[in-house]
Design a protein around this motif. Sequence first.
Motif, PDB file in Angstrom:
ATOM      1  N   LEU A 239      45.853  26.310  50.635  1.00 18.59           N
ATOM      2  CA  LEU A 239      45.591  27.696  51.034  1.00 18.59           C
ATOM      3  C   LEU A 239      45.693  28.631  49.827  1.00 18.59           C
ATOM      4  O   LEU A 239      44.918  29.599  49.719  1.00 18.59           O
ATOM      5  N   ASP A 240      46.627  28.348  48.923  1.00 19.76           N
ATOM      6  CA  ASP A 240      46.773  29.194  47.733  1.00 19.76           C
ATOM      7  C   ASP A 240      45.529  29.134  46.848  1.00 19.76           C
ATOM      8  O   ASP A 240      45.170  30.129  46.208  1.00 19.76           O
ATOM      9  N   ILE A 241      44.896  27.971  46.775  1.00 22.85           N
ATOM     10  CA  ILE A 241      43.689  27.851  45.947  1.00 22.85           C
ATOM     11  C   ILE A 241      42.580  28.736  46.502  1.00 22.85           C
ATOM     12  O   ILE A 241      41.855  29.398  45.744  1.00 22.85           O
ATOM     13  N   VAL A 242      42.438  28.774  47.823  1.00 24.54           N
ATOM     14  CA  VAL A 242      41.427  29.662  48.429  1.00 24.54           C
ATOM     15  C   VAL A 242      41.753  31.119  48.101  1.00 24.54           C
ATOM     16  O   VAL A 242      40.865  31.901  47.732  1.00 24.54           O
ATOM     17  N   CYS A 243      43.013  31.490  48.223  1.00 31.90           N
ATOM     18  CA  CYS A 243      43.408  32.861  47.882  1.00 31.90           C
ATOM     19  C   CYS A 243      43.148  33.156  46.407  1.00 31.90           C
ATOM     20  O   CYS A 243      42.747  34.278  46.052  1.00 31.90           O
ATOM     21  N   LEU A 244      43.376  32.160  45.546  1.00 37.17           N
ATOM     22  CA  LEU A 244      43.140  32.348  44.115  1.00 37.17           C
ATOM     23  C   LEU A 244      41.661  32.611  43.835  1.00 37.17           C
ATOM     24  O   LEU A 244      41.324  33.479  43.015  1.00 37.17           O
ATOM     25  N   ILE A 245      40.772  31.889  44.493  1.00 35.99           N
ATOM     26  CA  ILE A 245      39.335  32.118  44.305  1.00 35.99           C
ATOM     27  C   ILE A 245      38.975  33.547  44.691  1.00 35.99           C
ATOM     28  O   ILE A 245      38.228  34.241  43.978  1.00 35.99           O
ATOM     29  N   LEU A 246      39.512  34.013  45.817  1.00 40.32           N
ATOM     30  CA  LEU A 246      39.219  35.386  46.252  1.00 40.32           C
ATOM     31  C   LEU A 246      39.810  36.407  45.283  1.00 40.32           C
ATOM     32  O   LEU A 246      39.176  37.435  45.001  1.00 40.32           O
ATOM     33  N   GLU A 247      41.001  36.134  44.767  1.00 43.17           N
ATOM     34  CA  GLU A 247      41.617  37.055  43.814  1.00 43.17           C
ATOM     35  C   GLU A 247      40.757  37.200  42.562  1.00 43.17           C
ATOM     36  O   GLU A 247      40.599  38.301  42.027  1.00 43.17           O
ATOM     37  N   VAL A 248      40.197  36.094  42.086  1.00 47.27           N
ATOM     38  CA  VAL A 248      39.344  36.149  40.893  1.00 47.27           C
ATOM     39  C   VAL A 248      38.118  37.013  41.169  1.00 47.27           C
ATOM     40  O   VAL A 248      37.718  37.844  40.331  1.00 47.27           O
ATOM     41  N   VAL A 249      37.510  36.857  42.334  1.00 40.40           N
ATOM     42  CA  VAL A 249      36.319  37.654  42.677  1.00 40.40           C
ATOM     43  C   VAL A 249      36.686  39.124  42.784  1.00 40.40           C
ATOM     44  O   VAL A 249      35.984  40.008  42.253  1.00 40.40           O
ATOM     45  N   TRP A 250      37.794  39.434  43.454  1.00 38.92           N
ATOM     46  CA  TRP A 250      38.179  40.836  43.648  1.00 38.92           C
ATOM     47  C   TRP A 250      38.486  41.515  42.314  1.00 38.92           C
ATOM     48  O   TRP A 250      38.103  42.654  42.081  1.00 38.92           O
TER      49      TRP A 250
ATOM     50  N   LYS B 283      37.469  40.584  39.275  1.00 36.79           N
ATOM     51  CA  LYS B 283      36.317  40.643  38.380  1.00 36.79           C
ATOM     52  C   LYS B 283      35.470  41.881  38.657  1.00 36.79           C
ATOM     53  O   LYS B 283      34.974  42.535  37.735  1.00 36.79           O
ATOM     54  N   PHE B 284      35.284  42.224  39.940  1.00 36.41           N
ATOM     55  CA  PHE B 284      34.427  43.348  40.312  1.00 36.41           C
ATOM     56  C   PHE B 284      35.238  44.597  40.664  1.00 36.41           C
ATOM     57  O   PHE B 284      34.672  45.569  41.183  1.00 36.41           O
ATOM     58  N   ASN B 285      36.564  44.569  40.407  1.00 33.76           N
ATOM     59  CA  ASN B 285      37.419  45.726  40.692  1.00 33.76           C
ATOM     60  C   ASN B 285      37.255  46.206  42.126  1.00 33.76           C
ATOM     61  O   ASN B 285      37.170  47.411  42.398  1.00 33.76           O
ATOM     62  N   MET B 286      37.181  45.258  43.042  1.00 31.85           N
ATOM     63  CA  MET B 286      37.040  45.607  44.461  1.00 31.85           C
ATOM     64  C   MET B 286      38.397  46.042  45.000  1.00 31.85           C
ATOM     65  O   MET B 286      39.389  45.330  44.874  1.00 31.85           O
ATOM     66  N   GLU B 287      38.424  47.212  45.609  1.00 34.90           N
ATOM     67  CA  GLU B 287      39.663  47.743  46.143  1.00 34.90           C
ATOM     68  C   GLU B 287      39.783  47.406  47.619  1.00 34.90           C
ATOM     69  O   GLU B 287      38.835  46.939  48.260  1.00 34.90           O
ATOM     70  N   SER B 288      40.956  47.651  48.148  1.00 38.82           N
ATOM     71  CA  SER B 288      41.187  47.337  49.560  1.00 38.82           C
ATOM     72  C   SER B 288      40.432  48.264  50.496  1.00 38.82           C
ATOM     73  O   SER B 288      40.413  48.052  51.698  1.00 38.82           O
ATOM     74  N   CYS B 289      39.790  49.321  49.957  1.00 44.79           N
ATOM     75  CA  CYS B 289      39.050  50.241  50.816  1.00 44.79           C
ATOM     76  C   CYS B 289      37.840  49.576  51.455  1.00 44.79           C
ATOM     77  O   CYS B 289      37.267  50.111  52.411  1.00 44.79           O
TER      78      CYS B 289
ATOM     79  N   THR C 214      28.326  43.989  45.002  1.00 41.62           N
ATOM     80  CA  THR C 214      29.524  43.187  44.734  1.00 41.62           C
ATOM     81  C   THR C 214      30.175  42.719  46.031  1.00 41.62           C
ATOM     82  O   THR C 214      30.687  41.596  46.107  1.00 41.62           O
ATOM     83  N   GLU C 215      30.169  43.566  47.058  1.00 46.86           N
ATOM     84  CA  GLU C 215      30.720  43.165  48.345  1.00 46.86           C
ATOM     85  C   GLU C 215      29.871  42.054  48.971  1.00 46.86           C
ATOM     86  O   GLU C 215      30.410  41.135  49.606  1.00 46.86           O
ATOM     87  N   TYR C 216      28.572  42.140  48.791  1.00 43.13           N
ATOM     88  CA  TYR C 216      27.721  41.075  49.309  1.00 43.13           C
ATOM     89  C   TYR C 216      28.005  39.766  48.573  1.00 43.13           C
ATOM     90  O   TYR C 216      28.015  38.692  49.182  1.00 43.13           O
ATOM     91  N   PHE C 217      28.262  39.853  47.263  1.00 44.85           N
ATOM     92  CA  PHE C 217      28.605  38.648  46.501  1.00 44.85           C
ATOM     93  C   PHE C 217      29.905  38.042  47.027  1.00 44.85           C
ATOM     94  O   PHE C 217      30.012  36.827  47.209  1.00 44.85           O
ATOM     95  N   ALA C 218      30.904  38.907  47.272  1.00 42.56           N
ATOM     96  CA  ALA C 218      32.173  38.416  47.808  1.00 42.56           C
ATOM     97  C   ALA C 218      31.981  37.791  49.185  1.00 42.56           C
ATOM     98  O   ALA C 218      32.581  36.753  49.510  1.00 42.56           O
ATOM     99  N   PHE C 219      31.137  38.412  50.012  1.00 41.55           N
ATOM    100  CA  PHE C 219      30.857  37.856  51.342  1.00 41.55           C
ATOM    101  C   PHE C 219      30.178  36.493  51.237  1.00 41.55           C
ATOM    102  O   PHE C 219      30.509  35.558  51.975  1.00 41.55           O
ATOM    103  N   HIS C 220      29.252  36.358  50.283  1.00 41.98           N
ATOM    104  CA  HIS C 220      28.574  35.076  50.083  1.00 41.98           C
ATOM    105  C   HIS C 220      29.557  33.993  49.656  1.00 41.98           C
ATOM    106  O   HIS C 220      29.512  32.858  50.151  1.00 41.98           O
TER     107      HIS C 220
END
Length: 848
Positions: free
Chosen positions: A634-645, A647-653, A664-670
């Motif tokens: 589960l941590d590895i999945v979270c790590l992948i998402l952390e790298v994406v967030w 890299k694109f400075n995606m905020e919690s908003c 960038t949000e579409y990339f994260a969704f993909h």
Amino acid sequence: MLLDFHATFNLHRDVMPWILAQGAPVSENTERSSRTLRIVNVEQDGSVLYTWKGTGGFTSIGSYDPHFVQNKLLYSFDQDLYIISCSVNCEKTLLALSYCRSPGENKFEPIWPVSRYLALLIEIQPINNVRVLKVVDSSMKVQFLYPTEEMCRFPESHLLVVSEERYIEQYHICVATEEEGKVVIKNSGQLPKDRITEDFVWAQWDASEQRLFYIVPKRSSCVLHCVQFYPEDHYKNVFEVPLEIILSDQVISFVNLGIDVLEERGRSKVKSPNLQVFTNNMGGLCLIYVQPSQVAHEVNYMVVFLHKGCSKTFKVQTAMEHSTPLKNASFINLDSYIVVYLPDQFLHLINTRHPDLMCYHLFLAGDDARIPGMCCDCPLQSVLKSCVLEYCTGILYSVRINQSQLVKLLSLTRLDADKLAILHCVLLNLNYQPHLETQLIEWICENLSTCQSFDPIQEFITASLYRKFSSEAVYLDKLLPYTSVPLWNEDIDGVSCTTDITDMPVVKVGILKGFWEKFHSELEYMKVAQLRFRYANYIHRRDWCKLINEVDTKEKRNGVYQRSVLENVKKVLLNMETWSSDQRTVPLYQEEEYQHKELMGLMVIKLKDHLSQYLHIGKSKIDKIVLDYVSRQLDIVCLILEVVWRKFNMESCVFNFSGRGSSTEYFAFHVMCRISEAASKMCMPLPPGFHTLQLVLGVRCLPLGNFLHCIDSGVLHLTENFVVKLLKELDDDGHNEKIKYSIIIRLPEAIIEKVHHLWDHAISNKVIGMKYVKQQLCNLKKKEFTRQPVLNRSPLYMNFLPLNYLIMMLSEVEETALNPFEDDNIDATFLEEIALKQTAIALRLQRR
């Protein structure tokens, strides 16, 4: 440059200035010493023994200590000798050497004695006594044994003498310490000795683990033997195995037993076989042999994986001109890989842990295979693990795989086989390098659609877990999956490979420890490999859905089982590193996603049962391995998402429904969709909050039709938190009402019963009515009742007999109930109105 070569020792840099400082005339001494200075041995502790010839015909032997970075003169002869081999014991009190006099350099003795090869044993602390061990007609190699443990320092040393007369002997030397630290040999007369073997044609000394490999010819093949030396003054023949190779008996070949330059000794110029044995920390043992080729400019080399019972023969067509002879290939031991390097031609990394599929071996040619700064005319000799010696230049290199270069190469390659090989190579050697792990994840996320033959997310998760847990217990690496690719049919460009079954080694030792315990477990696994008892982490979507349905129904009926599942889930979530970190940027929250919560607990139980069948360790140890394995997944999945967030400075908003999603949000969704797909194939749970975040991004990025199609096809999974968030944050304008209605009608019953009260709408009233009828009918006892006319009819009354009968029955139940309006404050009349309105909507007689 794929391989990093770091010069840990250089004769001309680390020794030559010290020799010149001894006080001899500079001009003459510099030329002669520089020309004759050469390395003769590298000991287990890294000490380098070297020899040189000074003015006046003196021959000297020195030692370089890499730990204290200093040189020491061990012994000096007042005559011109050619040192063949030498070794110093671990206490640095005894020196053994073999030598011959060179007729080309000694002009004053034209007539040679009958026996010109001598082996000497010298006391060097202080220099006191010289004893002759042997005077023979053939060359000899000498090597002191080094204890692998802190024991047997005194009073005995052990010396191997390997003779070209095809025998190996071990001498036992007792020493005593006298006044002023003087060390003397106690044995008077002949030293006691053991005959290790005889009639061999090839021998290799493994200094790191104090092992001796040798090959004995037998009829039309050869037999490989191994002798392990122990600190307790004994040795054991560990195994023997027949080899499908034929070695010429015209010349005896030595590996790691001193320099063996036949031309300088005036002996036969028959080329020695290029053959060497390598081991790795996981119990792997390989033999690699460059075979004579009948085709010009074709290189054939065979790798025998003794721990796997198979061999692979590679044939490589080189790009040399027909008039240019091929150079000798060099071998480098990098533990999990063996490097085959042919200068200016190719560099081949052979995976020794998993040799079965060709996609795990990385083959480079052209500029990618060049190693700048190396002498192309001098082959490298692998003397210690990850350590090679270039004899002609006198440089000792430590070698490692350049991870940064590998990641860069990953971005340039186009073949799936190379991508998979590089991915495994990076992950197998990736230790505490978060920046490289981040680069690797970024490449994976950007190249999800370019890999046609494998899923990079599956491979990253599986290989990362294997690297972390394969060494946790003996035999565990046989039970955990290491790849998601079951088969591979593509070949490496420019390389042909054939695989053959070979004989398994016969282990002759009863009690095994250290490397041999791991090696024996490899052999035992191969004997029962047809059972294929690796944990299965790859299933089809159909089987995944079947498993989810079983979790939802059958397993839930067992209360004990359910409590065990929930307890496992609680332990896994508490063990996750992600939730304990304060630097999280991805808006994941611990929430109730019942399907993945059940799957998480189920995976813990299944994996625990699987490991318990084969691992003979304590239950608490297995429980910890399983808990860490699932948590790390589960941590590895979270790590992948952390790298994406990040890299694109995606905020919690982005975790809201206002506005449309950006690119960038579409990339994260993909990326999240591909993670979800990989998880479903691997029968793997996802971290809490994953599906809710994915749904929010889906609403922001996709048109409503596409979003609903993703839900219907199983790409997106509705969660209670998402629906609650949707009903509370979206107002009831036309578009939002359509979204809410489309979501509500797709909700599972378990969720819809919890959220229907949050939305004042006809669909919510329908749910309330259905819940009311179900509860009343479940509580209704069988009894006779008289039909009575219903006096208070609603204005929407229709003469529909089934509905009339239901309303009459519910009215009678209400009359006998203590509190007929306890369920959402409804009664039979309200239910009648709801039913009539829903019927009119279904018949398209009324709008919602």
